[in-house]
Design a protein around this motif. Structure first.
Motif, PDB file in Angstrom:
ATOM      1  N   ILE A  69      -3.849  15.918  18.320  1.00 46.46           N
ATOM      2  CA  ILE A  69      -4.574  16.745  17.356  1.00 46.46           C
ATOM      3  C   ILE A  69      -6.057  16.722  17.683  1.00 46.46           C
ATOM      4  N   ARG A  71      -9.912  18.350  16.694  1.00 48.06           N
ATOM      5  CA  ARG A  71     -10.737  19.008  15.684  1.00 48.06           C
ATOM      6  C   ARG A  71     -12.162  19.022  16.215  1.00 48.06           C
ATOM      7  N   VAL A  82       1.716  11.077  11.536  1.00 47.28           N
ATOM      8  CA  VAL A  82       0.382  11.595  11.257  1.00 47.28           C
ATOM      9  C   VAL A  82       0.192  11.759   9.753  1.00 47.28           C
ATOM     10  N   TYR A  83      -0.988  11.364   9.250  1.00 48.62           N
ATOM     11  CA  TYR A  83      -1.390  11.748   7.904  1.00 48.62           C
ATOM     12  C   TYR A  83      -2.682  12.533   8.001  1.00 48.62           C
ATOM     13  N   CYS A  84      -2.724  13.677   7.335  1.00 45.11           N
ATOM     14  CA  CYS A  84      -3.925  14.505   7.291  1.00 45.11           C
ATOM     15  C   CYS A  84      -4.213  14.850   5.840  1.00 45.11           C
ATOM     16  N   THR A  87      -8.638  19.296   4.161  1.00 46.23           N
ATOM     17  CA  THR A  87      -9.538  19.715   5.227  1.00 46.23           C
ATOM     18  C   THR A  87     -10.225  21.027   4.865  1.00 46.23           C
ATOM     19  N   GLY A  93      -3.022  21.387  17.120  1.00 52.24           N
ATOM     20  CA  GLY A  93      -1.999  20.383  17.354  1.00 52.24           C
ATOM     21  C   GLY A  93      -1.135  20.800  18.524  1.00 52.24           C
ATOM     22  N   THR A 126      -7.629  12.947  10.718  1.00 46.19           N
ATOM     23  CA  THR A 126      -6.229  12.697  11.006  1.00 46.19           C
ATOM     24  C   THR A 126      -6.087  11.203  11.270  1.00 46.19           C
TER      25      THR A 126
END
Length: 319
Positions: A69, A71, A82-84, A87, A93, A126
């Motif tokens: 990922i 950004r 994954v934890y997001c 945003t 991704g 992330t």
């Protein structure tokens, strides 16, 4: 075991095979836990997608294959799970073609209860879910392994119901007023003014901002921006013109919509719509919210997936 409707889509062709399974969480977990989606991709080449901000937190419990990922302005993360959190910026991704796991969408206030982490610490980031504390203490990697060992999607979703119910009971209590304010924001598509929202739940604007920072991550104004743009993407995908969409979603004019759209997706409304309609590699639709336009398929890298990252600005357009 609770009966549940599990909807499975699958396909196979020259490019490989894929399977997506969808189910709603148990009613006792809703509206905080929004949806479950099982993913199994076995493709013959890497896949890349641009993910736009949505009004939800995303937890991917991976079984196989890392996801990378990127950004703008941040280091690239390569993770199996994954934890997001919330945003306001887009991310790219990508994976090597083989990936599987379960994706859980949460309201930000539910993520606060489940993990007990002030959500402002996770905004536009992330992270590995194993770094997040939760009430029962075991690493989320253990949950991923337990899910992978089960024979089917229905059993996996049942286990998630049980685990999240336990976490919920033992988790950090959130504010009912925050949940109510979030519900109002979602229902109005981010169109309600912040002072009126504060009045709706019986707080001052400062109190609302402080509680949102803790339990939503984004302040109420930023959260409204995301939800307003989410509604705009949905309307554009249904065929509304940019001018009509700007008026319906509360933007000053079409230029205001275009500026907000580019700031949070990396492209203009026209570019986004054209990229959504452009033919691309055979792969399943992967919008994170059902019925929403949240993602764009990006061209595959000419280099091997393990090669160096291109700068985000070079990859933000699709088609």
């Amino acid at each position: 075991m609770t009966a549940r409707a599990v909807h499975v889509r699958s396909g196979q062709g020259a490019g490989g095979s894929w399977e997506l399974a969808y189910a709603s969480p148990h009613p006792r977990l809703r509206p905080g836990v929004i949806s479950y989606r099982g993913i199994r991709l076995a493709m013959d080449r890497p896949r890349r997608r641009l993910e736009t901000p949505i009004g939800a937190s995303t937890l991917l419990l991976g079984f196989e294959g890392p996801v990378r990922i990127s950004r703008a302005g941040q280091a690239t993360d390569t993770l199996v799970s994954v934890y997001c959190g919330p945003t306001t910026t887009p991310a790219v991704g990508e994976h090597g073609g083989r990936v599987s796991g379960v994706e859980v969408l949460l309201t930000p206030w539910a993520a606060f209860t489940l993990f007990g982490t002030p959500q402002h610490e996770l905004v536009n980031r992330t992270v590995d879910p194993d770094t997040l504390p939760h009430a029962l203490g075991s690493p989320l990697g253990e949950l991923s392994a337990a899910l992978a060992a089960l024979p089917g999607w229905a059993e996996r979703f049942e286990l998630l119901d049980d685990v999240f119910s336990q976490w919920w009971k033992a988790g950090t209590p959130g504010s009912e007023r925050v949940a109510r304010a979030w519900s109002v924001l979602v229902r109005t598509g981010g169109a309600i003014p912040v002072p009126r929202l504060a009045e709706e739940v019986g707080w001052s604007v400062r109190q609302l901002e402080n509680r949102f920072r803790e339990q939503i991550g984004l302040g109420p104004k930023a959260a409204a921006r995301v939800l307003r743009l989410q509604r705009a993407r949905r309307l554009l995908a249904r065929g509304q013109t940019a001018a009509e969409t700007a008026a319906l979603c509360g933007f000053y004019d079409q230029a205001h919509l275009s500026g907000e759209f580019k700031a949070m997706t990396g492209c203009t409304p026209k570019e986004f719509s054209q990229a959504r309609q452009a033919p691309g590699p055979v792969s399943p639709a992967a919008d994170r919210l059902s019925g929403e336009a949240t993602s764009l398929v990006l061209p595959a890298r000419p280099a091997d997936w393990s090669g160096p990252d291109a700068h985000f600005s070079k990859t933000r357009r699709a088609g």
